[in-house]
Design a protein around this motif. Structure first.
Motif, short mmCIF file in Angstrom:
data_model
loop_
_atom_site.label_atom_id
_atom_site.label_comp_id
_atom_site.label_asym_id
_atom_site.label_seq_id
_atom_site.Cartn_x
_atom_site.Cartn_y
_atom_site.Cartn_z
N HIS A 212 0.83 -1.20 0.00
CA HIS A 212 0.00 0.00 0.00
C HIS A 212 0.87 1.26 0.00
O HIS A 212 0.60 2.22 -0.73
CB HIS A 212 -0.91 -0.02 1.23
N HIS A 213 1.91 1.25 0.80
CA HIS A 213 2.83 2.40 0.85
C HIS A 213 3.50 2.61 -0.50
O HIS A 213 3.65 3.75 -0.96
CB HIS A 213 3.88 2.16 1.94
N ALA A 214 3.90 1.51 -1.16
CA ALA A 214 4.53 1.62 -2.48
C ALA A 214 3.55 2.20 -3.49
O ALA A 214 3.93 3.03 -4.34
CB ALA A 214 5.02 0.24 -2.93
N LEU A 215 2.29 1.79 -3.43
CA LEU A 215 1.29 2.32 -4.36
C LEU A 215 1.11 3.81 -4.17
O LEU A 215 1.03 4.57 -5.15
CB LEU A 215 -0.04 1.58 -4.14
N LEU A 216 1.04 4.25 -2.92
CA LEU A 216 0.86 5.68 -2.65
C LEU A 216 2.02 6.51 -3.18
O LEU A 216 1.85 7.70 -3.49
CB LEU A 216 0.69 5.92 -1.14
N HIS A 217 3.21 5.88 -3.30
CA HIS A 217 4.38 6.58 -3.84
C HIS A 217 4.64 6.21 -5.31
O HIS A 217 5.74 6.41 -5.82
CB HIS A 217 5.62 6.25 -2.99
N ASN A 218 3.59 5.64 -5.94
CA ASN A 218 3.63 5.30 -7.37
C ASN A 218 4.76 4.32 -7.70
O ASN A 218 5.34 4.37 -8.79
CB ASN A 218 3.77 6.57 -8.22
N ASP A 219 5.07 3.45 -6.77
CA ASP A 219 6.09 2.42 -6.97
C ASP A 219 5.39 1.10 -7.29
O ASP A 219 5.12 0.30 -6.41
CB ASP A 219 6.95 2.29 -5.71
#
Length: 292
Positions: free
Chosen positions: A171-178
């Protein structure tokens, strides 16, 4: 004139859909088939209107229809999102709907915890009601070996806690477009969910007590078994999110499907912690441990 016919609100009026009716029909056949399946497993007849419905095929048909309707319904929801119909208001209501669903699931597990604590704290009444002979008026029942909470249950606790970490990473990666990090986190979460299910299946196969032997076995298997079912559902939920992520779905600003799956998975984690401490540790305290 064009603007007069344009959309003047944030709500989405969905097109007529066959999926609600088909889902209801499939669920009805599924529950009817579940009764016929149990009768068939026990070699008993299930007579209705002069016909014997003791067969597994009614359950199979109901399951197929329900799964198909659910999949098609959710596919339409995803399509609506791609078409831009999930406005701010619609997304907010989707979140409210997921919150209410999880709240209903909380109350579902409250019922199983209630049954377990009622049987354990008032064991004499529970034993008398269940008409079981060998319990000896104590909890856990006299002569019953319980599972060692510091063996496979602790192992599964670590697995679920790790899976909660990996889904948060995704989820954190998605929020940072990773997108790469999100996919990696989802892959690990799905694998950990599958591993949990295999460990629990192994635990069930080697459990020193059966479902029908005592009120302890009945409440234990109902509570942990339904949690295992929710782990299976959550794993499928996250697997679908993984497939969608690999196909390019989700963005930092539009990812409710993944967010809902993450909420559900964290709910499953929290329920397991309550199960571990209340049923495995407290519920089996003082009883002989099964080994091997």
């Amino acid at each position: 004139m064009a603007s007069a016919h344009g959309k003047q609100h944030d709500y989405h009026i969905i097109d007529p859909s066959p999926w609600p009716v088909l889902t209801s029909l499939g669920a009805f056949v599924l529950m009817f088939g579940l009764v016929s399946l149990f009768r068939w497993v026990h070699g008993a007849e299930f007579m209705l209107f002069g016909a014997n419905f003791s067969t597994p095929w009614i359950f199979v048909v109901g399951l197929v229809v329900t799964l198909y309707a659910m999949g098609a319904w959710w596919a339409d929801t995803i399509k609506e999102g791609h078409e831009g119909h999930h406005t701010r208001v619609v997304s907010l209501h989707l979140r409210y709907g997921m919150i209410m669903f999880i709240a209903s699931e909380v109350m579902f597990f409250v019922a199983w915890f209630w049954a377990f604590f009622d049987a354990s704290l008032f064991s004499a009444e529970a034993i008398q009601a269940s008409r079981v002979e060998f319990t000896g008026g104590q909890w856990p029942p006299k002569g019953l070996e319980v599972l060692d909470p510091w063996h496979l249950p602790l192992y599964n606790t670590v697995i679920l806690l790790l899976s909660g970490t990996t889904v948060t990473w995704a989820h954190h990666a998605l929020l940072h477009n990773d997108r790469k990090g999100m996919i990696q986190g989802l892959v690990l979460t799905v694998l950990l969910g599958v591993l949990f299910s295999f460990v629990q299946a192994y635990e069930y196969m080697h459990a020193p007590f059966a479902f029908s032997e005592s009120i302890y076995g009945a409440t234990f298997f109902m509570a942990t078994g339904f949690h295992g079912f929710h782990v299976l559902v959550g794993t499928i939920f996250l697997l679908v999110c993984l497939i969608r992520a690999a196909a390019g779905d989700f963005s930092p600003k539009a990812h409710f499907g993944f967010e809902a799956a993450a909420w559900y998975w964290h709910f499953v984690d929290v329920v397991w912690l309550f199960l571990f401490f209340s049923i495995y540790i407290w519920g089996g305290w003082g009883a002989p441990l099964a080994h091997g």
